[in-house]
Scaffold this motif. Structure first.
Motif, short mmCIF file in Angstrom:
data_model
loop_
_atom_site.label_atom_id
_atom_site.label_comp_id
_atom_site.label_asym_id
_atom_site.label_seq_id
_atom_site.Cartn_x
_atom_site.Cartn_y
_atom_site.Cartn_z
N PRO A 76 -18.78 -2.46 20.25
CA PRO A 76 -18.94 -3.43 20.91
C PRO A 76 -18.91 -3.58 22.44
CG PRO A 76 -17.47 -3.97 19.05
CD PRO A 76 -17.53 -2.31 19.20
N LEU A 77 -17.74 -2.91 22.85
CA LEU A 77 -17.65 -2.31 24.37
C LEU A 77 -18.84 -1.68 24.78
CD1 LEU A 77 -13.61 -2.10 24.34
CD2 LEU A 77 -15.13 -4.37 24.88
N THR A 108 -25.53 -15.60 19.69
CA THR A 108 -26.68 -15.03 19.13
C THR A 108 -26.02 -13.97 18.01
OG1 THR A 108 -27.29 -13.43 20.97
CG2 THR A 108 -28.33 -15.36 20.62
N LYS A 109 -24.85 -13.32 18.74
CA LYS A 109 -24.42 -12.04 17.93
C LYS A 109 -22.75 -12.43 18.10
CE LYS A 109 -27.73 -8.70 19.36
NZ LYS A 109 -28.03 -7.25 19.84
N LYS A 115 -15.59 -9.49 18.25
CA LYS A 115 -14.93 -8.15 18.44
C LYS A 115 -14.78 -7.61 19.85
CE LYS A 115 -16.37 -6.84 13.82
NZ LYS A 115 -17.24 -6.08 13.22
N ALA A 116 -15.74 -7.64 20.79
CA ALA A 116 -15.81 -7.29 22.04
C ALA A 116 -14.85 -7.88 22.91
CB ALA A 116 -17.15 -7.52 22.81
N MET A 117 -14.32 -9.33 22.57
CA MET A 117 -13.47 -9.76 23.37
C MET A 117 -12.09 -9.63 22.83
SD MET A 117 -13.25 -12.45 25.55
CE MET A 117 -14.67 -13.68 25.43
N ASN A 121 -9.14 -7.89 25.26
CA ASN A 121 -8.03 -8.32 25.32
C ASN A 121 -6.82 -7.11 24.97
OD1 ASN A 121 -5.97 -10.33 25.40
ND2 ASN A 121 -5.21 -10.02 23.15
N ILE A 122 -7.03 -6.13 24.04
CA ILE A 122 -6.20 -4.89 23.66
C ILE A 122 -6.23 -4.11 24.98
CG2 ILE A 122 -6.06 -2.92 22.46
CD1 ILE A 122 -7.13 -4.65 20.09
N VAL A 123 -7.27 -3.88 25.80
CA VAL A 123 -7.56 -3.05 26.95
C VAL A 123 -6.86 -3.78 27.91
CG1 VAL A 123 -8.83 -2.36 28.61
CG2 VAL A 123 -9.83 -1.94 26.11
#
Length: 347
Positions: A76-77, A108-109, A115-117, A121-123
């Motif tokens: 996702p990233l 739209t996705k 998942k990207a968000m 947050n983890i990064v």
């Protein structure tokens, strides 16, 4: 605190550098941290989002299935965030940057955007743990700016459990695709472990799927045992002539049949349902036509339920109860009774 090696660093330079850091220490500051901060400032690319993402992934990949080699954690990233923000220092990224980056896919996705968000947050938390000055609320603020997603998730179409016997009977021809579909229906497993089934995984009437091949599981201690009904064992015997390179369902060249092989077969038959949907068919049958307790029914599908503490004390995988239910499901699928059945063995 090392200053450098001779002859790269001369004796005179070493004395000068040492005096500088002694002065820093005398002022109550940490010379090592000061030097690290200067190094980061001199090499801004080292704190870019791309670099911190890779570092965060390395720190967490042991927690991921297959050590994250499939690339799903990063996808996702890699697909939607790093192409735009990868070179930007993470300390410069705020909620507006995140909003502008994910806005095109927010509605739209939605699942990919979510998942990207979460990964972002983890990064950011990983960067904060390294001592970088980042806004730990940036992702939450970005969510507020983006608003609630309008996307409505679509479930994978599933066949009504009452229609499964008729479909199963249409798979009588012992082709590789038909046999794989029949075993998929009988066992209720996901497509991947079914397609990659190996003979050494089968012992008697039990098929043991390695933990790394199971969604939500990892490691040998999370291996999943699947009881094989008599009908399932018959299907496996019929598939033996196709056996090649260790796989029960190989493709014509190398490896195994693809996931699309089963899906396209159902598409050609003008069916809305998809192979993964048979797990839902089985679960609905368990709920509506058996007295199986919730824990046993969920175990039939290999679902991990309850907290880690509960699972630590409850070591059973309900194999015997599932063996009875597997036989009953196979009997029903092959045209047997529709009456409510018990998961208690009568043997």
């Amino acid at each position: 605190m090392g200053l450098g090696g001779y002859p790269t660093l001369s004796l005179a330079s070493a004395r000068s550098v040492a005096q500088r850091w002694r002065t820093v220490a005398a002022e109550g500051r940490d010379p090592v941290k000061e030097r690290e901060a200067e190094a980061r400032a001199a090499r801004r690319e080292d704190v870019s989002l791309a670099v911190l993402t890779a570092d965060a992934f390395e720190a967490r990949k042991a927690e991921l299935k297959g050590d994250g080699k499939a690339g799903r954690w990063l996808s996702p990233l890699n697909g939607h965030v790093l192409p735009k923000l990868g070179k930007v220092p993470i300390t410069d990224i705020d909620q507006r940057d995140i909003r502008d980056t994910l806005a095109p896919i927010w509605h739209t996705k939605a699942d990919t955007a979510r998942k990207a968000m979460n990964r972002l947050n983890i990064v950011f938390r990983h960067a904060a743990a390294l001592g970088l000055d980042v806004d730990l609320q940036a992702t939450e603020k970005a969510k507020a700016l983006l608003g609630k997603s309008r996307h409505k998730p679509k479930h994978i179409p599933a066949m009504l459990w009452s229609d499964v016997p008729a479909f199963y009977s249409s798979l009588e021809e012992p082709s590789l695709t038909n046999l794989a579909m029949r075993l998929l229906i009988l066992t209720g497993v996901r497509s991947k472990p079914l397609r990659f089934i190996r003979l050494e995984q089968i012992e008697g009437d039990v098929w043991t799927i390695p933990g790394e091949a199971m969604k939500g599981r990892k490691g040998a201690t999370s291996d999943f045992r699947v009881p094989l009904s008599q009908e399932a064992q018959r299907v496996i015997d019929l598939a033996l002539p196709h056996f090649r390179n260790g796989f029960l369902f190989p493709n014509t060249r190398q490896g195994v049949i693809s996931d699309m092989t089963l899906s396209r077969m159902m598409e050609r038959r003008k069916l809305d349902a998809r192979p993964h949907g048979f797990r839902s068919s089985l679960r609905d049958w368990l709920a509506e036509a058996t007295d199986a307790p919730h824990e046993v029914a969920e175990a039939m599908l290999g679902h991990v339920t309850d907290s880690g503490v509960v699972r630590a004390y409850r070591r059973t995988d309900f194999l015997e109860q599932r063996r009875v239910l597997s036989e009953q499901w196979a009997s029903y699928v092959c045209g047997g009774t529709r009456e409510v059945v018990s998961c208690v063995s009568t043997r």
